[in-house]
Write a protein that holds these residues in place. Structure first.
Motif, short mmCIF file in Angstrom:
data_model
loop_
_atom_site.label_atom_id
_atom_site.label_comp_id
_atom_site.label_asym_id
_atom_site.label_seq_id
_atom_site.Cartn_x
_atom_site.Cartn_y
_atom_site.Cartn_z
N GLY A 157 1.11 -1.12 0.03
CA GLY A 157 -0.21 0.13 0.32
C GLY A 157 0.72 1.18 -0.21
O GLY A 157 2.23 0.90 -0.39
N PHE A 158 0.29 2.56 0.22
CA PHE A 158 0.76 3.68 0.77
C PHE A 158 0.81 4.16 2.14
O PHE A 158 -0.11 4.39 2.21
N GLU A 159 2.09 4.98 2.56
CA GLU A 159 1.75 5.74 3.31
C GLU A 159 2.22 6.76 2.84
O GLU A 159 2.67 7.69 2.08
N LEU A 160 0.93 7.81 3.16
CA LEU A 160 0.53 8.78 3.06
C LEU A 160 0.13 9.95 3.70
O LEU A 160 -0.35 9.94 5.18
N SER A 161 0.80 11.02 3.79
CA SER A 161 0.03 12.63 4.21
C SER A 161 -0.65 13.80 3.31
O SER A 161 -0.43 13.53 2.14
N ILE A 162 -1.29 13.42 4.21
CA ILE A 162 -2.68 14.29 3.03
C ILE A 162 -3.05 15.24 3.86
O ILE A 162 -2.94 15.91 4.61
N SER A 163 -3.78 16.51 2.94
CA SER A 163 -4.27 17.53 3.90
C SER A 163 -5.37 18.51 3.08
O SER A 163 -5.25 18.88 1.90
N SER A 164 -5.76 19.32 4.61
CA SER A 164 -7.36 20.18 4.02
C SER A 164 -7.03 21.01 3.65
O SER A 164 -6.03 21.65 4.30
N GLU A 165 -8.22 22.23 3.66
CA GLU A 165 -7.94 23.25 4.01
C GLU A 165 -8.17 24.16 5.45
O GLU A 165 -6.81 24.47 6.39
N SER A 166 -7.66 22.91 6.15
CA SER A 166 -7.77 22.78 7.86
C SER A 166 -7.41 21.81 8.43
O SER A 166 -7.09 22.02 10.07
N GLU A 167 -7.43 20.79 7.97
CA GLU A 167 -6.59 19.65 8.81
C GLU A 167 -5.33 18.87 8.12
O GLU A 167 -5.59 18.77 6.69
#
Ligand SMILES: CC(=O)N[C@H]1[C@@H](OP(=O)(O)OP(=O)(O)OC[C@H]2O[C@@H](n3ccc(=O)[nH]c3=O)[C@H](O)[C@@H]2O)O[C@H](CO)[C@@H](O)[C@@H]1O[C@H](C)C(=O)N[C@@H](C)C(=O)N[C@H](CCC(=O)O)C(=O)O
Ligand SMILES: Nc1ncnc2c1ncn2[C@@H]1O[C@H](COP(=O)(O)OP(=O)(O)OP(=O)(O)O)[C@@H](O)[C@H]1O
Length: 529
Positions: free
Chosen positions: A315-325
């Motif tokens: 799978g994938f190690e992911l870092s994700i970002s929204s406009e606030s988190e």
């Protein structure tokens, strides 16, 4: 970059539903049918005589294969309380007959009215059902099912309707269509609304073109991507795009999610934003085009992007970002396109007001979708990936996706065949693609149908150079081919078994044999462990 932030305040808690049991009478369809129908109470509309019971109105339509009117007597025998039937000509409109005292009313252009009829009958019953609609060429099943699974993990009573069938927490039943035709779909949603409060629906382009979803209002609609497909039905890519965009222009939707990692997605985002609809855009890769949507020119300022993606063996190690988190998670899915699918799915949940932290927690437990890059095998074993890819493009994408997860020492094996009685040109092309990306190739049988599996295999081999033939094994028994690949592979290798995915039969010499590749691979890996 400058991001404008719009914080939502609504709670994600499920709504409390009041059981609605709205009495239905045929007269409710008078305006749509432009005729005075008898006052007869009923519960369901059914297109298929085999589903009719003593609370049904049977809708008898002329189809491509059958004439539904030939089943009127059978429907009446099964208890139909009334029948609406296709009229052959306009002069027949409104004509009434009886079959065993059951009224049969002929309606001119009945099939054109079916979406309005279905919507009118189910409107009150499904008013409280939250709908998430997913469209696009690829990834509909994956996204809709990811949202469904995540909602269950977030303690919602969710349902899914799409290519895999109709699924709730404890049950999965197959369906004929990705998006059932209007009367069947509305009947299904009415049943779902009695038990569940949210339904994730795959919306095919056929369904949009035929208005199968007419009358539905969505909480969220989502777009995955658009590529060459179904042009026999839609004419050209513009026609295909126009059919897909109907979901965003012709239907009520509180929020819209669009994948920008496809130029058609960017085009759609422009269209939808100019119509002032609320949009959340998602992107896996930074690009100039995407930054246009992610900066302050996006009037809604809502997005979900990947800031880091590391491919691992499973799978994938992911870092994700929204406009606030921001959040980090392990996504147990193969292939970069599944990162895009996951982003679209997670964005749908953000639009339903779940926090990114809760969504990330749920996604770590979401299971691969049946037969879509689904992986089997324990740590000490090679990873076996079962995927539905059965076209040159699909096979190439699946192989590229697998390569992404190989370590330096690992090798990629592929087991595949081609179907009989269909597109013969693709056989050598798929051979060529397999030779380009795989280190070892097991050519086997798929659904050979009425054709000779040997001859199909020979056609595949024509696309493979003499030099590459050294890495080819031909084993026409599909189970044996998979077994041979597993025996030949080391723990660090990946074996892509392509073509059958979630299917449960293999058609050889015109006979459909029970064959469940997922179950077989699971057993094989358990025995080998
Ligand atoms: C070409 C097409 O759209 N066909 C759809 C259509 O079938 P039809 O009008 O030919 O029906 P038919 O089989 O001739 O039967 C006529 C009528 O007699 C009735 N009948 C039939 C037999 C019987 O014993 N009793 C009975 O009452 C049938 O219910 C029907 O109402 O109506 C059926 C439901 O009544 C659909 O299931 C069927 O979809 C078929 C399976 C199909 O393959 N459709 C494709 C084009 C499609 O819609 N595909 C998209 C996915 C595309 C993608 O993304 O891959 C989809 O959303 O599924
Ligand atoms: N976002 C994507 N982009 C490109 N290819 C994809 C994507 N998602 C899935 N795929 C590939 O397409 C195949 C089908 O995926 P999925 O079933 O999710 O798509 P779909 O739109 O529902 O198509 P179908 O209606 O044919 O099932 C997968 O097995 C995978 O190989």
């Amino acid at each position: 970059m400058n991001y404008r932030i719009t914080k939502k305040t609504q709670s994600p808690l499920p709504r409390v539903r009041e059981e609605s049991q709205v009495p239905k009478s045929l007269t409710m369809l008078n305006d749509i049918c432009q005729v005075n129908l008898p006052s007869i109470a009923f519960e369901h509309l059914h297109l298929d005589s085999r589903k009719v019971n003593n609370q049904s109105v049977f809708i008898a339509l002329k189809g491509a294969q059958f004439d539904g009117r030939n089943f009127i007597a059978k429907a009446v025998q099964q208890g139909a309380v009334a029948v609406l039937a296709d009229a052959d000509e306009s002069s027949q409109h409104g004509v009434r007959q009886t079959v065993n005292s059951v009224p049969v009313i002929f309606i001119w252009r009945l099939s054109h009215l079916q979406a309005d009829i279905a919507a009118c009958v189910s409107q009150a019953d499904i008013a409280e059902l939250a709908l998430i609609g997913v469209t696009g060429t690829n990834g509909k099943t994956t996204v809709a099912n990811m949202v469904f699974q995540a909602l269950l993990l977030l303690d919602r009573d969710a349902a899914y309707v799409g290519t895999l069938g109709v699924q709730t927490k404890h049950k999965l039943q197959p369906l004929l269509n990705t998006t059932p035709v209007a009367i069947e779909l509305h009947d299904l949603l009415t049943a779902i609304a009695k038990q569940q409060d949210v339904c994730c629906l795959e919306v095919s382009s056929h369904a949009l073109a035929e208005q199968r979803i007419k009358g539905l209002a969505f909480q969220v609609t989502a777009f995955t991507n658009l590529s060459h497909d179904h042009l026999d039905f839609h004419g050209d890519m513009q026609g295909y795009f126009a059919a897909k965009t109907k979901l965003f222009s012709d239907y009520e939707s509180a929020d819209v999610v669009i994948n920008l990692d496809c130029s058609w997605g960017q085009k759609l985002a422009h269209q939808v934003m100019s119509g002032a609809k609320s949009v959340r855009v998602v992107s896996r890769v930074a690009s100039d085009e995407n930054s246009y949507f992610l900066n302050q020119t996006n009037p809604h300022g809502r997005y979900l992007i990947v800031t880091q993606a590391d491919a691992k063996a499973d799978g994938f190690e992911l870092s994700i970002s929204s406009e606030s988190e921001t959040a980090s998670l392990f996504l147990p899915f193969y292939g970069d396109f599944n990162i895009e699918n996951a982003l679209v799915a997670m964005a749908c949940l953000l639009e339903m007001n779940y926090s990114l932290a809760d969504i990330a927690k749920a996604f770590a437990q979401v299971k691969p979708i049946a037969g879509r890059m689904e992986h089997f095998g324990k740590n000490s074993q090679p990873n076996v990936i079962v995927d539905f890819a059965h076209t040159p493009d699909g096979l190439e994408k699946a192989l590229v996706a697998c390569r992404r997860h190989l370590t330096e020492q690992g090798q990629l094996f592929v087991v595949f065949g081609c179907g009989g009685d269909r597109d013969t040109d693709k056989r050598p092309v798929m051979g060529q693609i397999a030779a380009k990306y795989a280190d070892k190739i097991f050519v086997t049988n798929d659904n050979s149908r009425s054709e000779s599996p040997e001859l199909i295999a020979k056609a595949i081999l024509k696309g493979i150079s003499d030099q590459d033939k050294q890495k080819v094994v031909v084993e026409l028994d599909r189970k044996l081919a998979i077994q041979s690949a597993v025996q030949a592979a080391q723990a660090q290798d990946i074996i892509l078994v392509a073509g059958k995915g979630h299917e449960t039969t293999q058609e050889i010499a015109g006979i459909k044999h029970a064959y469940n590749e997922r179950e077989y691979v699971q057993q094989l890996m358990e025995q080998a462990a």
